[in-house]
Design an enzyme around this catalytic site. Structure first.
Site, PDB file in Angstrom:
ATOM      1  CD  GLU A 255      -2.997  -0.753   0.292  1.00  0.00           C
ATOM      2  OE1 GLU A 255      -3.537   0.370   0.302  1.00  0.00           O
ATOM      3  OE2 GLU A 255      -3.274  -1.630  -0.528  1.00  0.00           O
ATOM      4  CB  CYS A 294      -1.936   7.039   2.162  1.00  0.00           C
ATOM      5  SG  CYS A 294      -3.340   6.276   2.971  1.00  0.00           S
TER       6      CYS A 294
HETATM    7  P1  NAP Z   1       8.338   4.845   4.614  1.00  0.00           P
HETATM    8  O1  NAP Z   1       9.521   5.685   4.902  1.00  0.00           O
HETATM    9  O2  NAP Z   1       8.259   4.179   3.301  1.00  0.00           O
HETATM   10  O3  NAP Z   1       8.269   3.782   5.783  1.00  0.00           O
HETATM   11  C1  NAP Z   1       7.187   2.885   5.893  1.00  0.00           C
HETATM   12  C2  NAP Z   1       7.537   1.792   6.888  1.00  0.00           C
HETATM   13  O4  NAP Z   1       8.571   0.992   6.322  1.00  0.00           O
HETATM   14  C3  NAP Z   1       8.091   2.319   8.200  1.00  0.00           C
HETATM   15  O5  NAP Z   1       7.635   1.513   9.258  1.00  0.00           O
HETATM   16  C4  NAP Z   1       9.566   2.169   8.011  1.00  0.00           C
HETATM   17  O6  NAP Z   1      10.238   2.044   9.222  1.00  0.00           O
HETATM   18  C5  NAP Z   1       9.622   0.868   7.264  1.00  0.00           C
HETATM   19  N1  NAP Z   1      10.875   0.615   6.567  1.00  0.00           N
HETATM   20  C6  NAP Z   1      11.589   1.464   5.815  1.00  0.00           C
HETATM   21  N2  NAP Z   1      12.672   0.824   5.308  1.00  0.00           N
HETATM   22  C7  NAP Z   1      12.606  -0.450   5.749  1.00  0.00           C
HETATM   23  C8  NAP Z   1      13.428  -1.607   5.595  1.00  0.00           C
HETATM   24  N3  NAP Z   1      14.514  -1.573   4.854  1.00  0.00           N
HETATM   25  N4  NAP Z   1      13.053  -2.758   6.220  1.00  0.00           N
HETATM   26  C9  NAP Z   1      11.934  -2.808   6.970  1.00  0.00           C
HETATM   27  N5  NAP Z   1      11.134  -1.737   7.157  1.00  0.00           N
HETATM   28  C10 NAP Z   1      11.452  -0.587   6.551  1.00  0.00           C
HETATM   29  O7  NAP Z   1       7.003   5.677   4.777  1.00  0.00           O
HETATM   30  P2  NAP Z   1       6.621   6.708   5.929  1.00  0.00           P
HETATM   31  O8  NAP Z   1       7.439   7.918   5.764  1.00  0.00           O
HETATM   32  O9  NAP Z   1       6.590   6.036   7.265  1.00  0.00           O
HETATM   33  O10 NAP Z   1       5.123   7.021   5.566  1.00  0.00           O
HETATM   34  C11 NAP Z   1       4.727   7.975   4.654  1.00  0.00           C
HETATM   35  C12 NAP Z   1       4.391   7.350   3.334  1.00  0.00           C
HETATM   36  O11 NAP Z   1       3.445   6.309   3.521  1.00  0.00           O
HETATM   37  C13 NAP Z   1       3.747   8.307   2.371  1.00  0.00           C
HETATM   38  O12 NAP Z   1       4.389   8.199   1.146  1.00  0.00           O
HETATM   39  C14 NAP Z   1       2.301   7.838   2.287  1.00  0.00           C
HETATM   40  O13 NAP Z   1       1.678   8.114   1.071  1.00  0.00           O
HETATM   41  C15 NAP Z   1       2.427   6.395   2.536  1.00  0.00           C
HETATM   42  N6  NAP Z   1       1.211   5.816   3.085  1.00  0.00           N
HETATM   43  C16 NAP Z   1       0.472   4.986   2.300  1.00  0.00           C
HETATM   44  C17 NAP Z   1      -0.681   4.431   2.803  1.00  0.00           C
HETATM   45  C18 NAP Z   1      -1.543   3.516   1.971  1.00  0.00           C
HETATM   46  O14 NAP Z   1      -2.468   2.937   2.488  1.00  0.00           O
HETATM   47  N7  NAP Z   1      -1.265   3.365   0.709  1.00  0.00           N
HETATM   48  C19 NAP Z   1      -1.091   4.710   4.096  1.00  0.00           C
HETATM   49  C20 NAP Z   1      -0.315   5.544   4.883  1.00  0.00           C
HETATM   50  C21 NAP Z   1       0.843   6.089   4.361  1.00  0.00           C
HETATM   51  P3  NAP Z   1      10.904   3.270   9.975  1.00  0.00           P
HETATM   52  O15 NAP Z   1       9.969   4.447   9.853  1.00  0.00           O
HETATM   53  O16 NAP Z   1      10.981   2.745  11.338  1.00  0.00           O
HETATM   54  O17 NAP Z   1      12.170   3.529   9.272  1.00  0.00           O
END
Ligand code: NAP
Length: 680
Positions: A255, A294
């Site tokens: 997602e 999102c």
């Molecule tokens: P992100 O930086 O992509 O991180 C998402 C999750 O992945 C976090 O828990 C992060 O952990 C984890 N993660 C990152 N690298 C990883 C790795 N190598 N191994 C395991 N886990 C890893 O996104 P974010 O900044 O938290 O959230 C914002 C984004 O989420 C926006 O782009 C938004 O559009 C999107 N979003 C989408 C939805 C949907 O339903 N489509 C819903 C909500 C948000 P850490 O933060 O602990 O590094």
């Protein structure tokens, strides 16, 4: 400094050192730290598989549903504490409401789904497929809980909802979870998980939490597990391509971010109710959760002739949106979750500035109420104007995950659809129009590129749940850039954690496996009559073979009199030419009514009531002179909880009514739904 803890292997554990320091989004003060370093992820996943999984898998859907409901009620009673902690993330009361009560609402919604599932630990999918001429060999599908764990990697923006909407489905399916929220806001998830664990409503091992980075977690996933990821498309792609995911064929539900669009219809001109709705809804979607949703509106697509009016309307409304500490009077938009986010959103805005102009807002000059602008993670709403959206395409590619949106003109609806679809797959889009033709054209043109489309007009506005709110009973997830995933989705969401298996064999065997009567199975004669038995005593397949009745002309006339149904096929033998009927035919409803007269045992007994008929079919015309009888079989039993102390203990029993004629052929079939008292 407080260290927020991981809940793993049945204990609350600190990780080694500090992976991330947590700051208050409004004051900038240090709150604590998180770490999951040093935790053995392999053991954590095994604990879920070996301790949580077996207990959950033994429970029926009804039991799991009741468990979720109890959990929802328990958390609802404690929500004030979650609001307090949520404020540290910069959220307003409404932002927190979406996260907290929206999340708990997901537990309730999934709990209610139990009514759509059998009273079994597994699901029986669809109906049997006949695979042989004489009916001794059939096929069916069962769906059993996967014997692994659901690994949820969640984004920072919904620390409560993100966890609850995900675990609601896997718990309903009978699968334990390991949740890894983003380290930036996992402190709020931790507070909720503490309550969940202390409630003892979930079996031990059903839920574990990693508050830190959790890097390397996926390395230990197995083919029995399911990984879900919510976050940026960039991280999502990286994880989906992880060697373990590919080599072990692990389902990976992605997602990701998306560049959601809202479209103003040509019929929603300035002055219409829909125009005003459009301005209001768009500004709400830019500012709510400071744009960290999102589903937030990133692209605003409007008829070129209305562009000035829209720009003016949005700008005026944004200028009255007070930014600051949500606890201060009048503040409508809080802060971003962290200063890291401020840096990221700013960088995205600067990239967008290369090809389009800011027409509202300023990166540096904006007022903040009740807080120090430089200490907190504040950001001004930014509205861009892009007059050439077909050629200046950065707005279709860059997601600034904050209160940032781009306004763009279109000439005709085909252009509007093409521009919306330039997002290359989005979670959601909306069109605001009073004109249904315009709505139909937009929806059919944009549907293949969107997971959800809201059609907003004055008639539904009051009750509309809005552009940005995914609903637990709908499948939320979008194609392409949005990840191609599915989440929630009512029953569909639960099925995601079950393995579908086709089973083939004799109907009696398939009945034994599915615990539903399959046509062609053995039908031992019920003795005494099934209406004399309590819920616990009824056995799937046992059958009442009724006495017979020969249908007469008088039956047809009498039934026509009672019902008032004088349809020509029943009443006028001279009108049958050109129909499939050879003679006056008995009413199908008469056949069913007469069937009830044959199968009912009238004396007062454990059967409390009949509350409906499903899947009724009249399969062969019945003419006067035909002799009918009924095979009345226990088809399925569903346990029911008592709603109150003085409620009668009872369950639902579905009976198959098979009405056949003197040739043995079925003339009508139906399933009746009854409530039957329990002995205890
Ligand atoms: P992100 O930086 O992509 O991180 C998402 C999750 O992945 C976090 O828990 C992060 O952990 C984890 N993660 C990152 N690298 C990883 C790795 N190598 N191994 C395991 N886990 C890893 O996104 P974010 O900044 O938290 O959230 C914002 C984004 O989420 C926006 O782009 C938004 O559009 C999107 N979003 C989408 C939805 C949907 O339903 N489509 C819903 C909500 C948000 P850490 O933060 O602990 O590094």
């Amino acid at each position: 400094m407080q260290q927020f803890q991981n809940y793993v292997l049945g204990n609350w554990e600190n990780g080694t050192g500090v992976e991330t320091t947590i700051y208050h989004a409004i004051t900038g003060k240090e709150i604590g730290s998180v770490s999951s370093d040093g935790i053995d992820f392999s053991e954590v996943l095994n604990y879920g598989r070996n301790i949580g999984g077996p207990t959950l898998r033994k429970m029926t859907f009804q039991e799991r549903g009741r468990m979720l409901k109890a959990l929802a009620l328990f958390l609802m009673d404690r929500k004030e504490r979650y609001y307090e902690v949520s404020a540290w993330t910069g959220a307003t009361k409404i932002d927190s409401w979406i996260d907290i009560e929206g999340g708990i609402g997901n537990l309730f919604a999934n709990a209610s789904l139990r009514k759509q599932f059998p009273d079994l630990p597994f699901y029986v999918d669809g109906t049997a497929a006949p695979l042989s001429k004489n009916g001794s060999f059939i096929g069916h599908h069962i769906m059993v809980p996967k014997e692994g764990v659901a690994i949820h990697i969640n984004a920072f923006n919904f620390p409560v909802w993100g966890m609850l909407e995900k675990i609601a489905t896997n718990l309903m399916a009978g699968v334990p979870a390991v949740v890894k929220p983003s380290e930036y806001t996992s402190f709020l998830t931790e507070v909720v998980v503490r309550d969940i664990i202390s409630s003892r409503i979930l079996p031990e091992g059903a839920l574990q939490l990693l508050v830190g980075l959790g890097r390397g977690l996926i390395d230990h996933a197995e083919s029995c597990d399911v990984v879900t990821f919510t976050g940026s498309a960039e991280t999502g792609r990286l994880l989906k391509a992880h060697e373990t995911i590919i080599s072990k064929s692990i389902p990976f539900n992605l997602e990701a971010d998306s560049l959601n669009a809202t479209v103003l219809g040509k019929h929603a001109s300035p002055g219409t109710k829909e125009f005003d709705l459009f301005i209001k809804e768009t500004v709400k979607e830019i500012t709510i959760k400071a744009g960290q949703k999102c589903t937030a509106v990133r692209r605003i697509i409007v008829p070129e002739e209305f562009i000035e009016a829209v720009q003016k309307g949005i700008s005026e409304r944004l200028s009255s949106t007070i930014i600051g500490d949500p606890s201060a009077e009048g503040v409508r938009m809080g802060a971003l979750a962290t200063k890291t986010q401020v840096g990221r959103v700013r960088a995205s805005v600067e990239k967008l500035m290369a090809s389009q102009d800011i027409v509202y807002g300023d990166l540096d000059r904006f007022d903040v109420v009740g807080a120090d602008k430089n200490s907190g993670a504040f950001f001004s709403p930014i509205l861009f104007l892009n007059v050439d959206p077909f050629n200046k395409t950065a707005c279709h590619e860059i997601e600034a995950f904050g209160p940032v949106s781009t306004l763009m003109p279109y000439k005709n609806l085909d252009d509007a659809i093409a521009i919306a679809n330039m997002g290359k797959g989005s979670l959601v889009s909306s069109i605001v129009t009073p004109n249904n033709k315009e709505a139909v054209d937009y929806v059919l043109g944009a549907a293949s590129m969107h997971g959800r489309i809201l059609v907003l007009n004055a008639d539904c506005a009051k009750e509309s749940t809005g552009h940005g709110s995914p609903m637990p009973l709908l499948t939320h997830g979008g194609p392409g850039r949005a990840g191609g995933g599915e989440e929630m989705g009512g029953k569909r969401g639960v099925l995601h954690y079950l393995q579908r298996t086709a089973i083939q064999g004799h109907p009696t065997t398939i009945s034994a496996i599915t615990q539903q009567f399959q046509v062609g199975s053995e039908m031992p004669e019920a003795n005494p009559h099934v209406f004399r038995k309590h819920f616990e005593e009824l056995v799937i397949g046992e059958t009442v073979f009724t006495h017979k009745h020969t249908v007469t002309d008088a039956d047809i006339v009498n039934f026509a009199n009672v019902s008032g149904d004088n349809f020509y096929a029943h009443m006028d033998a001279t009108a049958l030419e050109g129909t499939i009927f050879e003679k006056r035919v008995a009413h199908g409803y008469f056949i069913l009514s007469k069937a009830a007269g044959l199968f009912v045992d009238p004396k007062k007994g454990p059967v409390l009531l009949n509350y409906g008929i499903e899947e009724a079919r009249f399969t062969k015309p019945v003419y006067p002179g035909a002799t009918i009888a009924v095979r009345f079989t226990v088809k399925e039993k569903i346990d029911q909880e008592k709603r109150s102390e003085d409620d009668i203990p009872k369950g639902i029993v579905k009976f198959l009514v098979d009405v056949y004629d003197e040739t043995g052929e079925t003339v009508a079939m139906a399933t009746i739904l009854t409530m039957v008292k329990k002995r205890s």
